[in-house]
Design an enzyme around this catalytic site. Structure first.
Site, PDB file in Angstrom:
ATOM      1  N   ASP A   1       6.847 -25.875 103.593  1.00 16.03           N
ATOM      2  CA  ASP A   1       5.451 -25.894 103.137  1.00 16.03           C
ATOM      3  C   ASP A   1       5.325 -26.463 101.715  1.00 16.03           C
ATOM      4  O   ASP A   1       4.221 -26.713 101.239  1.00 16.03           O
ATOM      5  CB  ASP A   1       4.867 -24.477 103.215  1.00 16.03           C
ATOM      6  CG  ASP A   1       3.355 -24.452 103.166  1.00 16.03           C
ATOM      7  OD1 ASP A   1       2.736 -25.542 103.283  1.00 16.03           O
ATOM      8  OD2 ASP A   1       2.783 -23.354 103.010  1.00 16.03           O
TER       9      ASP A   1
ATOM     10  N   LYS B   1       2.047 -21.740 107.803  1.00  9.46           N
ATOM     11  CA  LYS B   1       1.041 -20.987 107.062  1.00  9.46           C
ATOM     12  C   LYS B   1       0.362 -19.969 107.977  1.00  9.46           C
ATOM     13  O   LYS B   1       0.302 -20.172 109.187  1.00  9.46           O
ATOM     14  CB  LYS B   1      -0.047 -21.950 106.544  1.00  9.46           C
ATOM     15  CG  LYS B   1       0.385 -22.883 105.437  1.00  9.46           C
ATOM     16  CD  LYS B   1      -0.778 -23.780 105.012  1.00  9.46           C
ATOM     17  CE  LYS B   1      -0.364 -24.736 103.905  1.00  9.46           C
ATOM     18  NZ  LYS B   1       0.016 -24.079 102.644  1.00  9.46           N
TER      19      LYS B   1
ATOM     20  N   ARG C   1       5.371 -32.388  97.204  1.00  7.38           N
ATOM     21  CA  ARG C   1       6.306 -32.914  96.207  1.00  7.38           C
ATOM     22  C   ARG C   1       7.332 -33.834  96.840  1.00  7.38           C
ATOM     23  O   ARG C   1       7.829 -34.768  96.204  1.00  7.38           O
ATOM     24  CB  ARG C   1       6.952 -31.743  95.454  1.00  7.38           C
ATOM     25  CG  ARG C   1       7.749 -30.817  96.316  1.00  7.38           C
ATOM     26  CD  ARG C   1       7.946 -29.435  95.685  1.00  7.38           C
ATOM     27  NE  ARG C   1       6.709 -28.646  95.660  1.00  7.38           N
ATOM     28  CZ  ARG C   1       6.617 -27.426  95.142  1.00  7.38           C
ATOM     29  NH1 ARG C   1       7.676 -26.853  94.598  1.00  7.38           N
ATOM     30  NH2 ARG C   1       5.471 -26.786  95.162  1.00  7.38           N
TER      31      ARG C   1
ATOM     32  N   GLU D   1       5.708 -29.412 100.760  1.00  7.86           N
ATOM     33  CA  GLU D   1       5.929 -30.760 101.275  1.00  7.86           C
ATOM     34  C   GLU D   1       5.333 -31.857 100.398  1.00  7.86           C
ATOM     35  O   GLU D   1       5.811 -32.990 100.402  1.00  7.86           O
ATOM     36  CB  GLU D   1       5.351 -30.870 102.694  1.00  7.86           C
ATOM     37  CG  GLU D   1       3.858 -31.181 102.811  1.00  7.86           C
ATOM     38  CD  GLU D   1       2.946 -30.102 102.210  1.00  7.86           C
ATOM     39  OE1 GLU D   1       3.419 -28.963 102.026  1.00  7.86           O
ATOM     40  OE2 GLU D   1       1.780 -30.410 101.904  1.00  7.86           O
TER      41      GLU D   1
ATOM     42  N   LYS E   1      -1.062 -37.744  96.888  1.00 10.60           N
ATOM     43  CA  LYS E   1      -0.518 -36.988  98.018  1.00 10.60           C
ATOM     44  C   LYS E   1      -1.503 -37.093  99.178  1.00 10.60           C
ATOM     45  O   LYS E   1      -2.667 -36.710  99.042  1.00 10.60           O
ATOM     46  CB  LYS E   1      -0.315 -35.517  97.631  1.00 10.60           C
ATOM     47  CG  LYS E   1      -0.067 -34.567  98.829  1.00 10.60           C
ATOM     48  CD  LYS E   1       0.106 -33.102  98.408  1.00 10.60           C
ATOM     49  CE  LYS E   1       0.147 -32.159  99.608  1.00 10.60           C
ATOM     50  NZ  LYS E   1       0.291 -30.740  99.242  1.00 10.60           N
TER      51      LYS E   1
HETATM   52  N1  BES Z   1      -1.213 -27.934 100.260  1.00 14.56           N
HETATM   53  C1  BES Z   1      -0.594 -26.758  99.771  1.00 14.56           C
HETATM   54  C2  BES Z   1      -1.251 -26.225  98.489  1.00 14.56           C
HETATM   55  C3  BES Z   1      -2.670 -25.770  98.621  1.00 14.56           C
HETATM   56  C4  BES Z   1      -2.958 -24.441  98.852  1.00 14.56           C
HETATM   57  C5  BES Z   1      -3.714 -26.654  98.462  1.00 14.56           C
HETATM   58  C6  BES Z   1      -4.272 -24.014  98.952  1.00 14.56           C
HETATM   59  C7  BES Z   1      -5.013 -26.230  98.551  1.00 14.56           C
HETATM   60  C8  BES Z   1      -5.301 -24.916  98.795  1.00 14.56           C
HETATM   61  C9  BES Z   1       0.869 -27.024  99.473  1.00 14.56           C
HETATM   62  O1  BES Z   1       1.477 -27.953 100.297  1.00 14.56           O
HETATM   63  C10 BES Z   1       1.603 -25.740  99.644  1.00 14.56           C
HETATM   64  O2  BES Z   1       1.660 -25.258 100.735  1.00 14.56           O
HETATM   65  N2  BES Z   1       2.154 -25.227  98.556  1.00 14.56           N
HETATM   66  C11 BES Z   1       2.871 -24.004  98.578  1.00 14.56           C
HETATM   67  C12 BES Z   1       4.114 -24.195  97.746  1.00 14.56           C
HETATM   68  C13 BES Z   1       5.105 -23.067  97.890  1.00 14.56           C
HETATM   69  C14 BES Z   1       5.674 -23.031  99.280  1.00 14.56           C
HETATM   70  C15 BES Z   1       6.207 -23.289  96.865  1.00 14.56           C
HETATM   71  C16 BES Z   1       1.980 -22.915  97.994  1.00 14.56           C
HETATM   72  O3  BES Z   1       1.224 -23.201  97.076  1.00 14.56           O
HETATM   73  O4  BES Z   1       2.028 -21.799  98.508  1.00 14.56           O
HETATM   74 ZN    ZN Z   2       0.302 -29.361 101.138  1.00 17.67          ZN
HETATM   75 MN    MN Z   3       2.244 -27.091 102.044  1.00  9.88          MN
END
Ligand code: BES
Ligand code: ZN
Ligand code: MN
Length: 510
Positions: free
Chosen positions: A355, A285, A359, A357, A273
């Site tokens: 968010d 965010k 996947r 994204e 990714k």
């Molecule tokens: N890149 C983030 C996950 C992340 C969070 C990586 C903190 C490193 C530190 C990912 O793209 C994300 O935003 N995931 C969401 C998924 C949710 C919307 C289902 C998350 O983990 O909140």
């Molecule tokens: Zn991300």
């Molecule tokens: Mn994200």
């Protein structure tokens, strides 16, 4: 830092490092040095009741004679129980203990204590590897640092019985460290400097090592129908890229051009990714801590660093590395919650949260990899979910797999190098959580539960029956504290793990 290897001899001057085992007994070379110092080291050990030569312990002896400036005694633990990662940790500690004290050079006396499973040359190679790993520093944007605030140590001299052997063993590890350093550089770069196009250029540079690198543009991805990846990219003025790296280190084995009928003969494949910045998109965010999202390309960084390591040490394997590179931004052209996109696989996805994204990027990258290369296995790496940090913290990465053998091998490789992975479940009941009323699937689960598993289930819909593992590295990609071989910052977690996986199970012999 320069690391040299030469024949064991007790030095007359300078800064010297020696080893001690539990209960504070010095190795033979250390004892010889101590004799010359008229027992000053033994006296120091006696005067420091808690120093017992245990792992992670060390003892500084200042000016034990008029000529020797300092002796650093590092604990190796019980001789019989020494493991490679302990030696690497000891080497890292040596570096950390001496790098900022104004010395330009230090000499490490390395000989095997009685009962050690490692010879002196093996010990020297592992310790040198650990020292090099710890010596990483991302300081290219610090223009006003005082000389006294920068590390002074420029040369580490490793002395052992068979320096030629040690040098050779270190050479391989040093190439792996090159890969680790590249990954750390990439995750450390800010998103105004590192975006899909420029990250792809870093991958392109591997051509020098004999890696074949193709960079796919937005237009080419449109032709292939990569609607999932492109939907994420559409909010940014930075164009997406998909980079395909191929290292053919085993030209006579199967999988040269991808096995015609798949698995056994295909190349090993790694997919990363590469979200060069993740604002969340329209599902934006909160601003606090958002700067961390510069390292949301950590999976891609690992894949690029891994390809550098494999090529650098001329691994006898055919390996493919694929990274999906996008920037996730909110804008007038950004994807909206509720949009339905069609992935390259033909499966449609309802994007309920922009968010989630990573996947979406992996859906097309993984599918493309499987279709084109018919790989023996695929391992994807992604800073995919915040939930994995809640689950495993920063100690281990989450692992998901549809194949027990691959999962077991990843676990073993992780334990060996100190990059642990812990397997979590996949099942039909979790898969149900991503059913959508409007499309073939949605990109988030029903509630807040099982966030990391839901992410993995989503990716699994794009792997068919190819042996596959997904590593969620969100908790381990960036470290807020120093550890013996990893200074705080980008860790490159995954490079050593996957290099080890390849070395132990997938390289041609001879
Ligand atoms: N890149 C983030 C996950 C992340 C969070 C990586 C903190 C490193 C530190 C990912 O793209 C994300 O935003 N995931 C969401 C998924 C949710 C919307 C289902 C998350 O983990 O909140
Ligand atoms: Zn991300
Ligand atoms: Mn994200």
């Amino acid at each position: 830092m320069k690391i040299s290897f030469s024949k064991l001899a007790v030095p007359e001057t300078g800064v010297v490092v020696i080893g001690a085992v539990e209960d504070g007994k010095l190795t033979p070379a250390g004892q010889e040095l101590d004799k010359k110092l008229k027992g000053a080291v033994a006296r120091a050990i006696k005067a420091a009741p808690r120093f017992k030569g245990k792992k992670e312990q060390s003892l500084d002896v200042l000016a034990p004679s008029g000529k020797i400036d300092r002796v650093l005694v590092v604990g190796l633990g019980k001789a019989k129980e020494i493991e490679a990662r302990d030696l690497q940790a000891a080497g890292g500690q040596v570096y950390a203990g001496l790098a900022n004290r104004g010395y330009a050079a230090a000499t490490v006396l390395v000989d095997a204590p009685k009962g050690s499973p490692f010879s002196g040359d093996e010990m020297a190679a592992e310790m040198a590897f650990g020292a090099r790993l710890r010596s990483y520093r991302f300081d290219k944007y610090r223009t006003k640092e005082e000389a006294d605030d920068k590390p002074s140590l420029k040369t580490l001299r490793m002395l052992c019985d068979s320096p030629g052997k040690a040098r050779e063993a270190f050479g391989i590890r040093d190439r792996v460290a090159d890969g680790v350093f590249l990954t750390r550089d990439l995750v450390s770069e800010p998103a105004n400097v590192l975006y899909p196009e420029t990250l792809a250029e870093h991958a392109k540079a591997l051509t020098e090592l004999g890696v074949d690198v193709e960079i796919m543009t937005k237009a080419q991805m449109e032709k292939l129908g990569m609607g999932a990846l492109l939907g994420v990219a559409q909010g940014s003025i930075r164009e997406p890229r998909l980079v395909v790296m191929q290292w053919q280190g085993a030209p006579n084995s199967g999988g040269r051009k991808g096995g015609a009928k798949g698995t056994e003969s295909g190349p090993v494949a790694f997919i990363g990714k590469g979200v060069t910045f993740d604002t969340g998109g329209i599902s934006i965010k909160p601003s606090g801590g958002m700067e961390d999202m510069k390292w949301d390309m950590g999976g891609a960084g690992v894949v690029i660093g891994l390809m550098k390591a494999l090529a650098g040490r001329a691994a006898k394997v055919n390996a493919v590395g694929i990274v999906g590179l996008v920037e996730n931004m909110p804008s007038g052209t950004a994807q909206r919650p509720g949009d339905i996109v069609t992935s390259m696989s033909g499966q449609t996805i309802e994007v309920l949260n922009t968010d989630a994204e990573g996947r979406l990027v992996l859906a097309d990258a993984v599918w493309y990899c499987k279709e084109r290369f018919k790989p023996r296995f695929m391992v994807d790496l992604a800073t995919l979910t915040g939930a994995i940090i809640i689950c495993l913290g920063s100690e281990k990465a989450g692992m998901f797999a549809n194949d027990d053998e691959l999962a077991d091998r990843l676990f073993e490789a992780g334990e060996a190098v100190g990059e642990g992975v812990w397997r979590l479940p996949l099942s039909d009941s979790y898969d149900k959580l991503i059913r959508s009323d409007a499309a073939d699937m949605k990109n988030i689960g029903d509630g807040r539960g099982a966030g990391s598993i839901v992410g993995a289930q989503f990716i699994q819909r794009f792997v068919d029956d190819t042996p596959w593992a997904h590593l969620d590295i969100a908790g381990v990609t960036w470290s807020k504290k120093n550890t013996p071989t990893v200074p705080k910052g980008g860790t490159a977690f995954g490079v050593r793990l996957l290099d080890r996986l390849v070395a132990d199970y997938y390289e041609d012999k001879g």
